[in-house]
Design a protein around this motif. Structure first.
Motif, PDB file in Angstrom:
ATOM      1  N   LEU A 525       0.903  -1.110  -0.011  1.00 33.76           N
ATOM      2  CA  LEU A 525       0.020   0.044   0.113  1.00 33.76           C
ATOM      3  C   LEU A 525       0.753   1.158   0.051  1.00 33.76           C
ATOM      4  O   LEU A 525       1.863   1.389   0.792  1.00 33.76           O
ATOM      5  N   GLU A 526       0.497   2.230  -1.010  1.00 34.63           N
ATOM      6  CA  GLU A 526       1.446   3.440  -1.064  1.00 34.63           C
ATOM      7  C   GLU A 526       0.121   4.481  -0.900  1.00 34.63           C
ATOM      8  O   GLU A 526      -0.419   4.844  -1.891  1.00 34.63           O
ATOM      9  N   GLY A 527      -0.224   5.230   0.213  1.00 37.88           N
ATOM     10  CA  GLY A 527      -1.277   5.953   0.279  1.00 37.88           C
ATOM     11  C   GLY A 527      -2.477   5.085   0.153  1.00 37.88           C
ATOM     12  O   GLY A 527      -2.823   4.149   1.101  1.00 37.88           O
ATOM     13  N   ASN A 528      -3.580   5.216  -0.530  1.00 40.78           N
ATOM     14  CA  ASN A 528      -4.816   4.836  -0.871  1.00 40.78           C
ATOM     15  C   ASN A 528      -4.518   3.793  -2.044  1.00 40.78           C
ATOM     16  O   ASN A 528      -5.804   3.569  -2.366  1.00 40.78           O
ATOM     17  N   THR A 529      -3.526   3.503  -2.648  1.00 43.96           N
ATOM     18  CA  THR A 529      -3.345   2.823  -3.791  1.00 43.96           C
ATOM     19  C   THR A 529      -2.618   1.383  -3.538  1.00 43.96           C
ATOM     20  O   THR A 529      -1.707   1.491  -2.613  1.00 43.96           O
ATOM     21  N   LEU A 530      -3.228   0.478  -3.851  1.00 44.34           N
ATOM     22  CA  LEU A 530      -2.859  -0.951  -3.536  1.00 44.34           C
ATOM     23  C   LEU A 530      -1.977  -1.430  -4.766  1.00 44.34           C
ATOM     24  O   LEU A 530      -2.506  -1.474  -5.899  1.00 44.34           O
ATOM     25  N   PHE A 531      -0.822  -1.939  -4.597  1.00 47.31           N
ATOM     26  CA  PHE A 531      -0.153  -2.409  -5.959  1.00 47.31           C
ATOM     27  C   PHE A 531       0.194  -3.973  -5.400  1.00 47.31           C
ATOM     28  O   PHE A 531       0.365  -4.475  -4.240  1.00 47.31           O
ATOM     29  N   TYR A 532       0.129  -4.636  -6.665  1.00 50.61           N
ATOM     30  CA  TYR A 532       0.577  -6.103  -6.580  1.00 50.61           C
ATOM     31  C   TYR A 532       2.101  -6.402  -7.185  1.00 50.61           C
ATOM     32  O   TYR A 532       2.398  -6.010  -8.091  1.00 50.61           O
ATOM     33  N   LEU A 533       2.890  -6.992  -5.977  1.00 48.60           N
ATOM     34  CA  LEU A 533       4.204  -7.265  -6.493  1.00 48.60           C
ATOM     35  C   LEU A 533       4.236  -8.514  -7.283  1.00 48.60           C
ATOM     36  O   LEU A 533       3.976  -9.688  -6.665  1.00 48.60           O
TER      37      LEU A 533
END
Length: 631
Positions: A525-533
């Motif tokens: 999570l970066e702020g309100n954005t979810l990333f998939y590694l």
């Protein structure tokens, strides 16, 4: 370019078309001709039916002695809509605009059609003067009219400035005081003004330029004086005349007492005590060696009541409080006249004008307001007003204070104060959990209360500012449950979703963290954005993530949880649809279960009393049982 003649008049009912033949030739070449047809249509037009349309234009005659910018002529409306000229007091037509076509004239024309004399007036030295003006007018509909005006300036036959007597003899009393009228001169003529040409120094006399009154500027002690006075026309200074005044001292006033000083001007502080001497006169009587002189005061009652005479000494009678309304009403200045009278018949007297100016003294220290306590919300925005520190000061001018904050503004005290108004404003972040109140020290400094800036007084005032807590609102996220399908891409990271959450109305930044379901660390999570590694994924896999969202540092933390169901498919697996698909789940209302547990927590004293009472009761029951057994 074909233009309409200045004096032309068009009438469609008489002639509705003109045929013009235009011929153009060039040197050494042949010429050519063309015909131009001008059609005239009927309509609302401006008709020049007055004198301005006559051959040569209208004519007005004026005298050359008129004042500058005098109205000479006005363009007035005809009843049929035309224009006519008129002299005297003008009646302006506000719906028309006028202009001057030719500019080779010193006369001026206003937009309202008023012709004015030159700014410097007509030259009276010239006998014959004539000016021609070409005037154009138009309305807002595009209709226009034009005409000519000729202004003839007649020789000025007004009376020239003259004195009836080239020399005049004036006799005044030797005791004439300052600003007393000595004599008055008069000259015939127009717009007469007066001035003293000689002597320029010393300036013993002054003259009123309008009335011609001549006054003395000091006590007259001279036996003879000569004044050269000029009278002139204010509009034409070249027209002037002079007269010589021979001023001689005489009469009984020449034996009036003589005093030093003849005029007293003093400045005293407002703290001067009654009985203080302001000035001591040294007066002599030229007719007597005994010096039997009497002294008295005359002038406005408000000034005479402040002073008294003790022989030749002028003393303060009452306090001269600079901070009182009575002293402020007279402009902090008192004027009186000391009348020195010598005996005899008739009495001979001399007047000594006195001007006393009261100077301010900073006597009082500023006072702090009572109960300087303010309350402000912890969510107050930058620049919000907390309150106003209303200090007071009894020195005149009243309450003229400057405000400053001891220690300045910063993280320790996130407030500032306005230097002139004393308003306290928020200039930093506030947090009720971190600090619930502030104690500010405000310095009050008086201004303009003393001529010496080093004598300014100040006082420190304590001001309390209490913060009012604002309960944190639970963030609201839409939707609370999301289900998504993504296809893993090799290398790097790829965005999955962006959470849409709202917190407090003041715009506090929300915090996000993955609370569960990310044991393998595949998401970030970066702020309100979810990333998939991205990583090696052999077969499809489903992740259920729990994201906690909260705002503000309140304790306990008020947060909400968002559930994210992410289906990740390997790149080699065919999935329909192959692109990222978003499916929104309707928001479910949370089920709130409320359980109330009844509990009683008695105070310690009640437990002690109950214990002692129980013990006594058991002892009494034991005694009763024992008595019964004995029987």
């Amino acid at each position: 370019q074909v233009t309409l003649h200045a004096g032309a008049e068009l009438d469609a009912h008489r002639v509705n078309q003109y045929a013009l033949t235009l011929r153009a030739t060039c040197p050494g070449e042949g010429g050519g001709e063309e015909r131009l047809f001008v059609q005239v249509t009927a309509g609302q037009v401006l008709r020049c039916d007055g004198g301005g349309a006559r051959a040569g234009g209208d004519v007005v005659q004026v005298l050359g002695g008129g004042a500058p910018q005098t109205p000479l002529y006005a363009v007035l409306p005809q009843p049929l809509g035309g224009l006519r000229g008129g002299g005297g007091c003008p009646r302006l037509l506000v719906s028309l605009q006028f202009r001057l076509i030719n500019h080779d004239t010193p006369l001026t024309l206003t937009h309202q059609g008023l012709v004015l004399a030159p700014a410097s007036g007509f030259d009276p030295s010239k006998d014959d003067q004539m000016f021609r003006l070409e005037i154009g007018g138009g309305d807002r509909h595009g209709h226009n009219c034009s005409g000519a005006l000729r202004v003839e300036v007649l020789p000025w036959g007004g009376g020239r400035v003259t004195f009836l007597e080239p020399q005049q003899a004036v006799t005044v009393g030797g005791g004439a005081g300052p600003l007393e009228v000595v004599t008055q001169v008069y000259a015939s003529g127009d717009n007469v003004r007066y001035a003293i040409l000689a002597p320029t120094a010393p300036a013993l006399f002054t003259i009123d330029e309008v009335t011609g009154e001549i006054r003395s500027t000091r006590q007259l002690e001279v036996a003879h004086a000569r004044l050269l006075v000029r009278a002139y026309n204010a509009l034409h200074p070249a027209d002037h005349a002079t007269t010589m005044l021979n001023i001689r001292g005489g009469g009984t006033d020449q034996w009036a007492p003589s005093c030093i000083p003849a005029l007293s001007v003093s400045q005293v502080p407002e703290t001067v005590s009654p009985g203080s001497t302001l000035v001591t006169l040294r007066c002599t009587d030229p007719t007597s060696t005994k010096g039997c002189l009497s002294y008295a005061l005359e002038g406005p009652p408000a000034s005479c009541s402040r002073f008294r005479m003790e022989g030749p000494q002028l003393q303060v009678n009452t306090t001269l409080d600079y901070d009182s309304e009575a002293v402020a009403a007279v402009g902090f200045q008192f004027t009186v006249t000391i009348v020195v009278t010598a005996g005899g018949q008739p009495p001979r007297s001399t007047r000594v004008p006195v001007l006393v100016t009261v100077m301010p003294v900073n006597e009082f220290t500023p006072a702090c307001p009572n109960g300087a306590t303010f309350t402000v919300l912890e969510t107050a925005a930058f620049g919000s007003t907390v309150g106003r520190v209303a200090g007071t000061d009894r020195d005149y001018p009243l309450d003229s204070l400057e405000y400053s904050l001891e220690g300045g503004s910063g993280p320790v005290q996130p407030f500032s104060i306005d230097t002139h108004t004393g308003e306290i404003r928020v200039v930093g972040p506030l947090d009720y959990q971190r600090q619930r109140s502030y104690r500010l020290t405000v310095r009050l400094t008086d201004t303009r209360n003393d001529l010496n800036p080093a004598k300014r007084r100040s006082r420190l005032c304590d001001v309390a500012v209490h913060l009012q807590a604002v309960p944190d609102q639970v963030p609201v996220c839409t939707p609370e449950v999301q289900e998504m399908w993504i296809t893993a891409r090799p290398g790097g990271r790829q965005p999955v979703t962006r959470l849409a959450c709202q917190g407090r109305p003041d715009g506090t930044t929300l915090a996000y963290t993955i609370a569960g379901g990310n044991e393998d660390g595949c998401f970030q999570l970066e702020g309100n954005t979810l990333f998939y590694l991205s990583g090696d994924l052999a077969e499809p896999r489903t992740f259920t993530l729990l994201v906690e969202v909260w705002g503000g540092p309140s304790i306990p933390r008020r947060s909400t949880v968002v559930a994210l169901v992410v289906h990740v498919n390997p790149r080699s697996t065919t999935v329909t649809p192959s692109t990222t698909t978003w499916r929104m789940v309707l928001r479910k209302e949370p089920l709130v279960v409320v359980r109330t547990e009844a509990a009683w927590h008695p105070p310690a004293w009640f437990v002690a009393v109950l214990t002692v009472s129980g013990t006594l009761l058991l002892a009494a029951l034991g005694c009763v049982a024992r008595s019964l057994l004995y029987r």
